[in-house]
Design a protein around this motif. Structure first.
Motif, PDB file in Angstrom:
ATOM      1  N   THR A   1       0.832  -1.199   0.000  1.00  0.00           N
ATOM      2  CA  THR A   1       0.000   0.000   0.000  1.00  0.00           C
ATOM      3  C   THR A   1       0.867   1.250   0.000  1.00  0.00           C
ATOM      4  OG1 THR A   1      -0.088   0.000   2.409  1.00  0.00           O
ATOM      5  CG2 THR A   1      -1.847  -1.162   1.249  1.00  0.00           C
ATOM      6  N   ILE A   2       0.311   2.334  -0.513  1.00  0.00           N
ATOM      7  CA  ILE A   2       1.035   3.600  -0.622  1.00  0.00           C
ATOM      8  C   ILE A   2       1.576   4.041   0.735  1.00  0.00           C
ATOM      9  CG2 ILE A   2       0.744   6.068  -1.120  1.00  0.00           C
ATOM     10  CD1 ILE A   2      -1.290   5.257  -3.258  1.00  0.00           C
ATOM     11  N   GLU A   3       0.792   3.849   1.802  1.00  0.00           N
ATOM     12  CA  GLU A   3       1.159   4.360   3.119  1.00  0.00           C
ATOM     13  C   GLU A   3       2.458   3.754   3.646  1.00  0.00           C
ATOM     14  OE1 GLU A   3      -2.817   5.359   2.172  1.00  0.00           O
ATOM     15  OE2 GLU A   3      -1.911   3.363   2.283  1.00  0.00           O
ATOM     16  N   ASN A   4       2.867   2.603   3.131  1.00  0.00           N
ATOM     17  CA  ASN A   4       4.082   1.961   3.608  1.00  0.00           C
ATOM     18  C   ASN A   4       5.346   2.544   3.001  1.00  0.00           C
ATOM     19  OD1 ASN A   4       2.703   0.256   5.262  1.00  0.00           O
ATOM     20  ND2 ASN A   4       2.644  -1.446   3.805  1.00  0.00           N
TER      21      ASN A   4
ATOM     22  N   PRO B   1       9.766  15.011 -12.475  1.00  0.00           N
ATOM     23  CA  PRO B   1       8.994  13.870 -11.941  1.00  0.00           C
ATOM     24  C   PRO B   1       9.863  12.642 -11.712  1.00  0.00           C
ATOM     25  CG  PRO B   1       8.680  14.006 -14.301  1.00  0.00           C
ATOM     26  CD  PRO B   1       9.617  15.136 -13.934  1.00  0.00           C
ATOM     27  N   ILE B   2      10.889  12.801 -10.881  1.00  0.00           N
ATOM     28  CA  ILE B   2      11.859  11.742 -10.612  1.00  0.00           C
ATOM     29  C   ILE B   2      11.797  11.409  -9.120  1.00  0.00           C
ATOM     30  CG2 ILE B   2      14.261  11.017 -10.816  1.00  0.00           C
ATOM     31  CD1 ILE B   2      12.927  11.739 -13.508  1.00  0.00           C
ATOM     32  N   TYR B   3      11.481  10.159  -8.804  1.00  0.00           N
ATOM     33  CA  TYR B   3      11.243   9.789  -7.405  1.00  0.00           C
ATOM     34  C   TYR B   3      11.983   8.506  -7.023  1.00  0.00           C
ATOM     35  CZ  TYR B   3       7.293  12.989  -7.974  1.00  0.00           C
ATOM     36  OH  TYR B   3       6.515  14.088  -8.239  1.00  0.00           O
ATOM     37  N   ILE B   4      12.327   8.431  -5.749  1.00  0.00           N
ATOM     38  CA  ILE B   4      12.780   7.184  -5.126  1.00  0.00           C
ATOM     39  C   ILE B   4      11.838   6.907  -3.963  1.00  0.00           C
ATOM     40  CG2 ILE B   4      14.563   6.162  -3.652  1.00  0.00           C
ATOM     41  CD1 ILE B   4      16.653   7.406  -5.422  1.00  0.00           C
ATOM     42  N   ARG B   5      11.408   5.659  -3.833  1.00  0.00           N
ATOM     43  CA  ARG B   5      10.551   5.293  -2.718  1.00  0.00           C
ATOM     44  C   ARG B   5      11.067   4.015  -2.074  1.00  0.00           C
ATOM     45  NH1 ARG B   5       4.889   3.202  -5.625  1.00  0.00           N
ATOM     46  NH2 ARG B   5       5.769   1.350  -6.616  1.00  0.00           N
ATOM     47  N   TYR B   6      10.798   3.871  -0.792  1.00  0.00           N
ATOM     48  CA  TYR B   6      11.220   2.674  -0.067  1.00  0.00           C
ATOM     49  C   TYR B   6      10.356   2.510   1.173  1.00  0.00           C
ATOM     50  CZ  TYR B   6      13.593   6.037   2.980  1.00  0.00           C
ATOM     51  OH  TYR B   6      13.862   7.070   3.822  1.00  0.00           O
ATOM     52  N   ARG B   7      10.358   1.299   1.715  1.00  0.00           N
ATOM     53  CA  ARG B   7       9.654   1.032   2.957  1.00  0.00           C
ATOM     54  C   ARG B   7      10.621   1.228   4.117  1.00  0.00           C
ATOM     55  NH1 ARG B   7       7.193  -4.550   0.807  1.00  0.00           N
ATOM     56  NH2 ARG B   7       8.825  -4.213  -0.729  1.00  0.00           N
ATOM     57  N   SER B   8      10.298   2.160   4.994  1.00  0.00           N
ATOM     58  CA  SER B   8      11.204   2.522   6.091  1.00  0.00           C
ATOM     59  C   SER B   8      11.593   1.326   6.946  1.00  0.00           C
ATOM     60  CB  SER B   8      10.550   3.597   6.969  1.00  0.00           C
ATOM     61  OG  SER B   8      10.254   4.752   6.211  1.00  0.00           O
ATOM     62  N   ALA B   9      10.695   0.375   7.095  1.00  0.00           N
ATOM     63  CA  ALA B   9      10.963  -0.787   7.942  1.00  0.00           C
ATOM     64  C   ALA B   9      12.088  -1.662   7.389  1.00  0.00           C
ATOM     65  CB  ALA B   9       9.690  -1.621   8.108  1.00  0.00           C
ATOM     66  N   GLU B  10      12.363  -1.539   6.081  1.00  0.00           N
ATOM     67  CA  GLU B  10      13.364  -2.399   5.448  1.00  0.00           C
ATOM     68  C   GLU B  10      14.773  -1.813   5.507  1.00  0.00           C
ATOM     69  OE1 GLU B  10      12.381  -3.486   1.478  1.00  0.00           O
ATOM     70  OE2 GLU B  10      10.545  -4.535   2.022  1.00  0.00           O
ATOM     71  N   PHE B  11      14.908  -0.512   5.823  1.00  0.00           N
ATOM     72  CA  PHE B  11      16.206   0.145   5.704  1.00  0.00           C
ATOM     73  C   PHE B  11      16.600   0.883   6.975  1.00  0.00           C
ATOM     74  CE2 PHE B  11      14.738  -0.426   1.394  1.00  0.00           C
ATOM     75  CZ  PHE B  11      15.886  -0.861   0.743  1.00  0.00           C
ATOM     76  N   ASP B  12      17.909   1.042   7.145  1.00  0.00           N
ATOM     77  CA  ASP B  12      18.425   1.815   8.264  1.00  0.00           C
ATOM     78  C   ASP B  12      18.035   3.285   8.088  1.00  0.00           C
ATOM     79  OD1 ASP B  12      19.547  -0.538   9.058  1.00  0.00           O
ATOM     80  OD2 ASP B  12      21.606  -0.012   8.485  1.00  0.00           O
TER      81      ASP B  12
END
Length: 275
Positions: free
Chosen positions: A5-8, A21-32
């Protein structure tokens, strides 16, 4: 890929002031936690949650948009990242072309799957991506991503460091993975120091350890070759025609000079001198 989901996601945008329109996204729980600070040093800005739905909607309609999703590498991907290959003798980076997409690999660091016909790209890496101990490698990887993502916008990058006269162009190891980006048509320069307009006296500088007490002006052909070799765009077949045309345009309204290497003060030394 697992549906998320988007919220993650935490979203970061590059060149927000320029509307890129250049983006990076990640799930905070997976990374330091280091990863957010690293992306900010690379001139990405975190997107507020209220804007994320608009980004998701634009992904279906804007062919120049790029969204790179960072995922913690699975066991099979981790093995591919770490495995030994014949291409390793040429350096840690390689590109494997598949039908309809390409796979970029930085050995022991990351694997990025991308297609110039697709909006969504994916990269597998490790939880400590962005840590200061791996700053050079992480900078190189993100600058490769920007090299591909920004090309349709007329923006080309080179490894180097800004100075008063223009930019010193170097190999990425010498610039510690730092790159300078040029919006060719709008004559803008983007670096870790921010964005500024290109002056008409703008100079690309090559350093020479054998030169003493003088500078040498570069011929057009020499400057073109020098910039092309040090371009951040990494292609399996070299630098493509659209990028070469951008570099040629830059060379036409810029100057190239060769300066003694002993005259150059690296960024970290300059920063210490100002403290």
């Amino acid at each position: 890929m697992e549906s998320v989901t988007i919220e993650n996601y935490s979203y970061f945008q590059f060149g927000k002031k320029m509307g890129l329109p250049i983006y990076i996204r990640y799930r905070s729980a997976e990374f330091d936690p280091d990863i957010g600070g690293f992306l900010r040093t690379m001139k990405f800005e975190e997107v507020v949650s209220s804007d994320i739905s608009a980004i998701e909607s634009e992904m279906a309609t804007n062919p120049k948009m790029r969204v790179l999703t960072l995922n913690e590498a699975s066991l099979p991907v981790s093995r591919q990242i770490a495995s030994a290959r014949d291409s390793d003798k040429y350096g840690p980076e390689s590109i494997l072309q598949k039908k309809g997409y390409s796979v970029y690999r930085y050995k022991k660091m990351a694997m990025l799957v991308y297609s110039l016909a697709s909006t969504e790209w994916h990269m597998g890496c490790f939880p400590d991506f962005g840590h200061v101990d791996m700053e050079l490698e992480c900078r190189v990887i993100i600058n490769r991503f920007l090299g591909w993502a920004l090309a349709p916008h007329g923006i080309v990058g080179f490894w180097g460091t800004p100075v008063d006269e223009g930019v010193v162009i170097q190999r990425y190891g010498e610039s510690h993975g730092e790159a300078i980006l040029f919006d060719v048509h709008n004559r803008k320069v983007m670096s870790l120091d921010g964005e500024k307009k290109m002056r008409f006296s703008f100079s690309f500088i090559k350093l020479d350890s054998t030169l003493r007490d003088r500078s040498v002006e570069m011929k057009f052909e020499d400057l073109l070759s020098f910039l092309t070799v040090n371009c951040t765009f990494f292609g399996a077949q070299g630098v493509p025609a659209p990028i070469r045309q951008l570099v040629q345009t830059l060379c036409r309204f810029s100057q190239g000079h060769i300066y003694p290497m002993e005259n150059f003060q690296p960024r970290n030394e300059r920063a210490m001198a100002h403290d």
